[in-house]
Motif scaffolding. Structure first.
Motif, short mmCIF file in Angstrom:
data_model
loop_
_atom_site.label_atom_id
_atom_site.label_comp_id
_atom_site.label_asym_id
_atom_site.label_seq_id
_atom_site.Cartn_x
_atom_site.Cartn_y
_atom_site.Cartn_z
N GLY A 111 9.10 7.44 49.28
CA GLY A 111 7.68 7.65 49.55
C GLY A 111 7.41 7.69 51.05
N TRP A 112 6.19 7.33 51.42
CA TRP A 112 5.82 7.29 52.84
C TRP A 112 6.38 6.01 53.45
N VAL A 113 7.21 6.16 54.45
CA VAL A 113 7.87 5.01 55.08
C VAL A 113 7.64 5.06 56.59
N SER A 114 7.76 3.91 57.24
CA SER A 114 7.60 3.84 58.68
C SER A 114 8.31 2.59 59.18
N TRP A 115 8.45 2.48 60.50
CA TRP A 115 9.02 1.27 61.10
C TRP A 115 8.45 1.11 62.50
N SER A 116 8.08 -0.10 62.82
CA SER A 116 7.60 -0.41 64.17
C SER A 116 8.29 -1.67 64.64
N GLY A 117 9.12 -1.53 65.68
CA GLY A 117 9.85 -2.66 66.21
C GLY A 117 9.97 -2.58 67.71
N GLU A 118 10.83 -3.40 68.27
CA GLU A 118 11.00 -3.43 69.72
C GLU A 118 11.77 -2.21 70.22
N TYR A 119 12.77 -1.79 69.45
CA TYR A 119 13.64 -0.69 69.90
C TYR A 119 13.40 0.61 69.15
N GLY A 137 24.14 9.35 74.35
CA GLY A 137 22.84 9.05 74.93
C GLY A 137 22.21 7.76 74.45
N GLN A 138 23.04 6.79 74.04
CA GLN A 138 22.53 5.51 73.54
C GLN A 138 22.89 4.39 74.51
N ASP A 139 22.07 3.36 74.54
CA ASP A 139 22.25 2.25 75.47
C ASP A 139 23.34 1.30 74.95
N PHE A 140 24.39 1.15 75.72
CA PHE A 140 25.50 0.27 75.33
C PHE A 140 25.12 -1.20 75.45
N THR A 141 24.31 -1.53 76.45
CA THR A 141 24.05 -2.94 76.74
C THR A 141 23.15 -3.62 75.71
N THR A 142 22.34 -2.83 74.99
CA THR A 142 21.43 -3.42 73.99
C THR A 142 21.91 -3.19 72.56
N ARG A 143 23.17 -2.82 72.39
CA ARG A 143 23.64 -2.38 71.08
C ARG A 143 23.54 -3.48 70.02
N GLY A 144 23.79 -4.73 70.39
CA GLY A 144 23.69 -5.82 69.42
C GLY A 144 22.26 -6.06 68.98
N LYS A 145 21.34 -6.09 69.92
CA LYS A 145 19.94 -6.30 69.58
C LYS A 145 19.40 -5.13 68.76
N ARG A 146 19.82 -3.92 69.10
CA ARG A 146 19.34 -2.76 68.34
C ARG A 146 19.91 -2.76 66.93
N LEU A 147 21.15 -3.21 66.77
CA LEU A 147 21.72 -3.28 65.42
C LEU A 147 20.97 -4.32 64.58
N ASN A 148 20.61 -5.44 65.19
CA ASN A 148 19.83 -6.45 64.47
C ASN A 148 18.53 -5.86 63.93
N GLU A 149 17.92 -4.96 64.69
CA GLU A 149 16.69 -4.34 64.24
C GLU A 149 16.96 -3.17 63.30
N MET A 150 18.07 -2.46 63.52
CA MET A 150 18.38 -1.30 62.70
C MET A 150 18.60 -1.67 61.24
N ILE A 151 19.17 -2.84 60.98
CA ILE A 151 19.48 -3.22 59.59
C ILE A 151 18.23 -3.31 58.74
N PRO A 152 17.22 -4.09 59.12
CA PRO A 152 15.99 -4.09 58.29
C PRO A 152 15.25 -2.76 58.36
N ALA A 153 15.36 -2.04 59.47
CA ALA A 153 14.70 -0.74 59.56
C ALA A 153 15.28 0.23 58.54
N LEU A 154 16.59 0.24 58.40
CA LEU A 154 17.22 1.13 57.41
C LEU A 154 16.74 0.80 56.00
N ARG A 155 16.66 -0.47 55.68
CA ARG A 155 16.19 -0.85 54.34
C ARG A 155 14.77 -0.33 54.10
N ALA A 156 13.94 -0.40 55.14
CA ALA A 156 12.57 0.10 55.00
C ALA A 156 12.54 1.61 54.84
#
Length: 289
Positions: free
Chosen positions: A152-160, A128-147
């Motif tokens: 403690g209390w964590v969150s993430w707000s991005g495009e994807y 159920g994941q979008d194949f066409t945006t996988r590169g852009k989502r990975l670019n965002e996933m990397i800093p999101a994972l670090r966050a």
């Protein structure tokens, strides 16, 4: 120079005793490979074969990376674990964060995450994941994972990805290195700009050095040349201490090796791997360090 081994195409039941052998013999780590399924109707072209078809049979086993890493960590004491590579954007962000964090804590920090975008559209669709945006989502996933691994209390707000404030425990007690795989320009730039290392495939000497040089140039471009960075790949050259010392001088920090490859292994079961593993450790690893 680090020496890592892989598990693809092995019998699943042999992986844990093999991990113990590598741990005892002084190897640095093991990598896992990732495929979820082999669809009956496979239309996605496999990029690394002229036919466009994968060179393995549909019934080939691909054990789940994180179940496998957790099990290997439980039967070893010093071996590290990573991927070559994990198709992270085919999974939900929170699932990846939870799996890797749990493995990092249970292994006492012996885990790194090596990600790639993959090539099989069918795997994305069944999850159920979008194949066409996988590169852009990975670019965002990397800093999101670090966050999300911050504790403690964590969150993430991005495009994807949108993660409201929450706790995700356990969180890694030490930083989990994130590496990137892939040979495309986008993958190399992703590694140089966002990651702690790059994972390649198997190359002859000239091609391996060419990739190492390109990564180094890109890291200079992004102002990251002074930061620690790993380059891991396999060398399709006759193994020797001199080869790996030259590779280290060229900026390659880790090599993937399978000492049993091409050997006439006597006996049956996993014990047949012991002699080439120990011989490689004595004749190569011991003389490189």
């Amino acid at each position: 120079m680090q020496f890592w081994s892989g598990t693809p195409f092995m019998k699943t039941s042999e992986i844990l005793p093999l991990a113990r052998m590598l741990d005892e013999a002084g190897y640095d780590g093991m990598v896992t490979a990732d495929h979820l399924i082999y669809p009956r109707d496979l239309s996605s072209p496999y990029p690394d074969h002229p036919s466009g078809k994968p060179p393995w049979e549909p019934e080939t086993a691909w054990p789940d990376c994180w179940v496998q890493i957790g099990a290997m960590a439980a039967v070893t004491s010093r071996l590290r674990f990573s991927n070559a590579v994990y198709v992270a954007p085919a999974r939900p962000l929170l699932e990846v964060a939870k799996q890797v964090a749990t493995a990092a804590v249970l292994s006492q920090g012996r885990v790194s995450l090596a990600v790639g975008v993959g090539w099989m559209r069918e795997e994305y669709e069944v999850l159920g994941q979008d194949f066409t945006t996988r590169g852009k989502r990975l670019n965002e996933m990397i800093p999101a994972l670090r966050a999300l691994w911050g504790g403690g209390w964590v969150s993430w707000s991005g495009e994807y990805y949108q993660v409201p404030e929450m706790m995700i425990e356990p969180h890694p007690e030490t930083s989990v290195p994130i590496h990137c795989g892939g040979e495309s320009e986008a993958a190399l730039r992703r590694a140089a700009r966002l990651c702690d290392g790059w994972v390649g495939y198997a190359y002859g000497w000239a091609e391996a050095v060419s990739y190492a040089n390109k990564i180094t140039k890109l890291r200079h471009e992004y102002g990251r040349a002074s930061e620690p960075f790993d380059i891991m790949l396999a060398l399709m050259e006759p193994p020797s201490p001199d080869l790996y010392k030259r590779a280290q001088d060229a900026g390659i920090t880790a090599v993937m090796c399978a000492p049993w490859m091409g050997a006439d292994l006597p006996g049956e079961g996993v014990e047949r791997y012991r002699e080439p593993i120990e011989r490689f450790a004595e004749e190569i690893i011991g003389k490189v360090r």
